[in-house]
Design a protein around this motif. Structure first.
Motif, PDB file in Angstrom:
ATOM      1  N   GLN A  67     -13.450  -2.682   1.405  1.00 20.24           N
ATOM      2  CA  GLN A  67     -12.932  -3.791   0.615  1.00 20.24           C
ATOM      3  C   GLN A  67     -12.426  -3.231  -0.703  1.00 20.24           C
ATOM      4  N   PHE A  68     -11.521  -3.977  -1.375  1.00 13.87           N
ATOM      5  CA  PHE A  68     -10.960  -3.491  -2.636  1.00 13.87           C
ATOM      6  C   PHE A  68     -10.375  -4.651  -3.407  1.00 13.87           C
ATOM      7  N   ASN A  69      -9.814  -4.330  -4.581  1.00 12.08           N
ATOM      8  CA  ASN A  69      -9.075  -5.291  -5.378  1.00 12.08           C
ATOM      9  C   ASN A  69      -7.591  -5.058  -5.105  1.00 12.08           C
ATOM     10  N   PRO A  70      -6.925  -5.950  -4.357  1.00  5.93           N
ATOM     11  CA  PRO A  70      -5.545  -5.685  -3.941  1.00  5.93           C
ATOM     12  C   PRO A  70      -4.558  -5.625  -5.098  1.00  5.93           C
ATOM     13  N   ILE A  71      -4.798  -6.401  -6.164  1.00  8.61           N
ATOM     14  CA  ILE A  71      -3.851  -6.397  -7.273  1.00  8.61           C
ATOM     15  C   ILE A  71      -3.989  -5.115  -8.103  1.00  8.61           C
ATOM     16  N   LYS A  72      -5.202  -4.622  -8.282  1.00 12.33           N
ATOM     17  CA  LYS A  72      -5.367  -3.328  -8.955  1.00 12.33           C
ATOM     18  C   LYS A  72      -4.688  -2.223  -8.150  1.00 12.33           C
ATOM     19  N   PHE A  73      -4.811  -2.301  -6.836  1.00 17.44           N
ATOM     20  CA  PHE A  73      -4.176  -1.327  -5.950  1.00 17.44           C
ATOM     21  C   PHE A  73      -2.657  -1.359  -6.117  1.00 17.44           C
ATOM     22  N   VAL A  74      -2.074  -2.551  -6.037  1.00  9.06           N
ATOM     23  CA  VAL A  74      -0.620  -2.688  -6.141  1.00  9.06           C
ATOM     24  C   VAL A  74      -0.128  -2.290  -7.519  1.00  9.06           C
ATOM     25  N   SER A  75      -0.887  -2.616  -8.562  1.00  5.44           N
ATOM     26  CA  SER A  75      -0.436  -2.320  -9.923  1.00  5.44           C
ATOM     27  C   SER A  75      -0.211  -0.826 -10.115  1.00  5.44           C
ATOM     28  N   GLN A  76      -0.932  -0.016  -9.345  1.00  3.88           N
ATOM     29  CA  GLN A  76      -0.786   1.437  -9.492  1.00  3.88           C
ATOM     30  C   GLN A  76       0.251   2.028  -8.539  1.00  3.88           C
ATOM     31  N   ILE A  77       0.279   1.582  -7.279  1.00  7.59           N
ATOM     32  CA  ILE A  77       1.252   2.184  -6.363  1.00  7.59           C
ATOM     33  C   ILE A  77       2.671   1.693  -6.625  1.00  7.59           C
ATOM     34  N   SER A  78       2.822   0.558  -7.316  1.00  4.18           N
ATOM     35  CA  SER A  78       4.163   0.030  -7.558  1.00  4.18           C
ATOM     36  C   SER A  78       4.825   0.639  -8.788  1.00  4.18           C
TER      37      SER A  78
END
Length: 446
Positions: free
Chosen positions: A167-178
């Motif tokens: 499980q993870f925080n999807p918005i934290k994930f996207v904020s970095q890969i984007s």
């Protein structure tokens, strides 16, 4: 205002609006997780691309997920073996297991609250179904365990546990890969042709186009208005509630899910077909009052998912007649692995890699499934229902959603505010617009 826990301190990067004409090899339409992952992989592969989003990235489905990363998609594998055979079922498992492993790889370099967790799928009343699923997973080479009880405040008939999910925080994930991706926000595609897209400020010429807009919006190709329907589900984030050791979900689409995030318990459920009545937050609140009497509600939100005819996403060519147009949709409530699988499969198709796993997701596979009759009945019934409020997508009668104060379409899941502003596609404009059923050409949204 309903807001997900992920939106708290969500520091997504901002991108400019596209102004003027531009050429690219690949155009991605849609800035949710699936589109952004595709852009990320295309950049890694050295492919020229741009991504356009009509508003802000991750402003739709992605921000409303529960952030579970698992290839355990309900009790699906016993059904897949029966319907498709062992080889195809194993392909589905392998594709989604690859997706979970790719998240693990990427998360090593990111701060996104990634945690390894055991995943449990349970049934309240069908022990045999759970037992068969455990056997099916073992047959496909996945270690699974049948359980007669779990730590939840529920009496279950049986559950299947698979270790090592996440499980993870999807918005934290996207904020970095984007960061650093070639993205344009507030760039609404008003017209789409074979190798071009028009926005209000210019023309995009592209050799390949990917539709990553949650529900595919082109009616002329692919028959997605028959192959998909949409389903709403609800989440409460509870403080002073128990901390469970794993992620839990009922095999039934209307059942409950549980997972912890920090000091919050995310309780999901109350689901229903969009445009129909369901338990919504009332059901979740009632369950929490009885089982977690000391808990307090910190956040509440709702998600909307595209459901395919056979529980398998549509990933690949939009239709047989559109070789340069691609689609990724129908993730069936499993958007984290669905988005990653779609991005990996479509990237392989674009760079010429032979990915044999793509066969199982072919959007042009047979539509002769029982759900097709249900979708057809809903469409027919709502087209014939007399009402002034009608969806601009294909003209179905809209139904009032008292829990969320919105006008919802039971046919294809478009949603609108009380004043008529578009909330969810496939409708391409607000309620004041004329019906848009033109297929490959879209009308401008006023």
């Amino acid at each position: 205002m309903n807001e997900s826990v992920w939106q708290k301190n969500a520091n997504l990067p901002q991108f400019s609006e596209l102004k003027g004409d531009i050429k690219t090899d690949v155009l991605i339409i849609g800035g949710g997780l699936a589109g952004i992952l595709t852009a990320f992989f295309l950049k890694e592969a050295g492919i020229d691309y741009i991504l356009v989003e009509k508003e802000k990235i991750c402003g739709g489905t992605t921000k409303n997920t529960t952030g579970k990363i698992t290839f355990q998609h309900g009790f699906i594998y016993d059904k897949l073996i029966s319907a498709l055979g062992t080889e195809r079922a194993k392909m589905y498992l392998e594709a989604n297991r690859n997706a979970t492993l790719k998240y693990r790889e990427l998360a090593k370099e990111l701060s996104c609250d990634y945690e390894i967790k055991d995943n449990y799928v349970y049934s309240l009343d069908n022990r045999q179904k759970a037992e068969k699923e455990a056997v099916a997973l073992e047959k496909l080479g996945c270690k699974a365990e049948f359980l007669e009880a779990v730590e939840l405040p529920l009496k279950i008939a049986g559950a299947v546990r698979v270790k090592g999910q996440a499980q993870f925080n999807p918005i934290k994930f996207v904020s970095q890969i984007s960061n650093g991706l070639n993205i344009y926000e507030n760039t609404f595609v008003t017209e789409l042709g074979e190798n071009f897209a028009l926005t209000k400020n210019g023309r995009i010429t592209a050799k390949e186009i990917i539709v990553a807009t949650h529900f595919p919006f082109l009616n002329k190709h692919g028959s997605y208005f028959l192959k998909l329907y949409q389903h709403r589900s609800y989440v409460l984030a509870l403080e002073n509630a128990p901390s469970f050791n794993g992620m839990y979900v009922d095999d039934e689409k209307t059942g409950l899910s549980f997972r912890n995030y920090g000091d919050l318990l995310l309780l999901g459920g109350g689901g229903h077909r969009t445009g129909k009545q369901g338990g919504n937050w009332k059901e979740l609140s009632a369950f929490a009052r009885v089982n977690f009497p000391k808990a307090s509600e910190e956040y509440r939100w709702a998600a909307q998912d595209c459901m395919s005819l056979d529980d398998i996403p549509y990933i690949g060519n939009y239709s047989k007649s559109t070789p340069n147009l691609y689609v990724m949709s129908g993730f069936n409530k499993w958007g984290m692995t669905g988005a990653m699988t779609a991005a990996m499969v479509i990237t392989d198709m674009l760079i010429g890699n032979n990915n044999p796993l793509s066969e199982v997701f072919n959007p042009s596979r047979s539509i002769l499934k029982p759900q097709l009759l249900v979708n057809g009945f809903e469409a027919t019934a709502n087209l014939l229902t007399p009402t002034k409020k009608r969806c601009p997508h294909l003209g179905c009668a809209l139904k009032w959603n008292p829990a969320e104060h919105s006008w919802d379409c039971p046919c294809h899941g478009s949603r609108f505010t009380k004043s008529g502003r578009l909330l969810e596609n496939p409708a391409n404009g607000d309620l004041k617009n004329k019906k848009d059923n033109s297929g490959f050409i879209l009308k401008d949204r006023k």
